[in-house]
Write a protein that holds these residues in place. Structure first.
Motif, mmCIF file in Angstrom:
data_model
loop_
_atom_site.group_PDB
_atom_site.id
_atom_site.type_symbol
_atom_site.label_atom_id
_atom_site.label_comp_id
_atom_site.label_asym_id
_atom_site.label_seq_id
_atom_site.Cartn_x
_atom_site.Cartn_y
_atom_site.Cartn_z
ATOM 1 N N ALA A 78 -12.819 -27.507 -7.825
ATOM 2 C CA ALA A 78 -12.782 -28.184 -6.518
ATOM 3 C C ALA A 78 -11.788 -29.070 -6.400
ATOM 4 N N ARG A 79 -11.607 -29.544 -5.233
ATOM 5 C CA ARG A 79 -10.437 -30.728 -4.821
ATOM 6 C C ARG A 79 -11.053 -32.082 -4.942
ATOM 7 N N ARG A 84 -6.333 -30.403 -7.244
ATOM 8 C CA ARG A 84 -7.052 -29.391 -7.783
ATOM 9 C C ARG A 84 -7.663 -29.800 -9.248
ATOM 10 N N TYR A 131 -14.540 -31.589 -2.661
ATOM 11 C CA TYR A 131 -14.544 -30.185 -1.596
ATOM 12 C C TYR A 131 -13.738 -29.217 -1.969
ATOM 13 N N ASP A 132 -14.079 -28.182 -1.359
ATOM 14 C CA ASP A 132 -13.561 -26.657 -1.624
ATOM 15 C C ASP A 132 -14.044 -26.500 -3.037
ATOM 16 N N HIS A 134 -15.671 -24.107 -5.582
ATOM 17 C CA HIS A 134 -15.581 -22.787 -5.783
ATOM 18 C C HIS A 134 -15.345 -22.259 -7.195
#
Length: 158
Positions: A78-79, A84, A131-132, A134
């Motif tokens: 994730a961010r 990262r 966020y992001d 994955h």
């Protein structure tokens, strides 16, 4: 954050193999091209795959890799504040254990990440600050499939 998201948001790490449409944690052994399944369940989780191993006191299966639909290595990312990070765990209280996975160790130190080993920085944050999110998966059987299905050029080494 909704309960449905928390129920799904699990930081997966490790190797997983799919057989018969069911995914199992595993260890892929490339030298023998086999997949090892281990379960500590009280009962045999699948008699077609597992046998009791008395020495290790676990259900153990070791099968040829070509019996599996997929064998993958998985990591979750994730961010956090634009950087990262690997998401090591997501806890029921909504916190996430992060490992900084970007290039700027000074930024990590200046933002309260704790250095636990050379080049490794950890921090626990609320999952709502990420966020992001994955997963990144690497197909561990791909190289073998490519070898079996595509010719090499004359200059490639075996």
């Amino acid at each position: 954050m909704g309960d449905a998201l928390m129920a799904y948001l699990v930081a997966r790490h490790g190797e997983f193999a799919t057989i018969g449409g069911i995914e199992y944690p595993c260890a892929y052994l490339p030298k023998t091209n086999t997949v090892r399944l281990v379960s500590r369940a009280a009962e045999n989780p699948n008699p077609e795959l597992y046998r009791w191993n008395e020495q290790w006191k676990v259900w153990l299966g070791e099968l040829p890799a070509d019996r599996f639909e997929r064998v993958v290595a998985v990591n979750s990312y994730a961010r956090y504040q634009g950087h990262r990070c690997e998401v090591e765990t997501v806890e029921p209280d909504g916190s996430a254990e992060l490992i900084y996975a970007d290039w700027n160790g000074a930024w990590a130190r200046n933002n309260d990440f704790v250095q636990t080993d050379p080049g490794t920085y950890r921090k626990t944050v609320p999952v709502s600050e990420l966020y992001d999110y994955h997963e990144e998966q690497v197909d561990l059987l791909f190289d073998g499939w490519r070898e079996r299905n595509f010719a090499r050029s004359a200059g490639d080494k075996p």
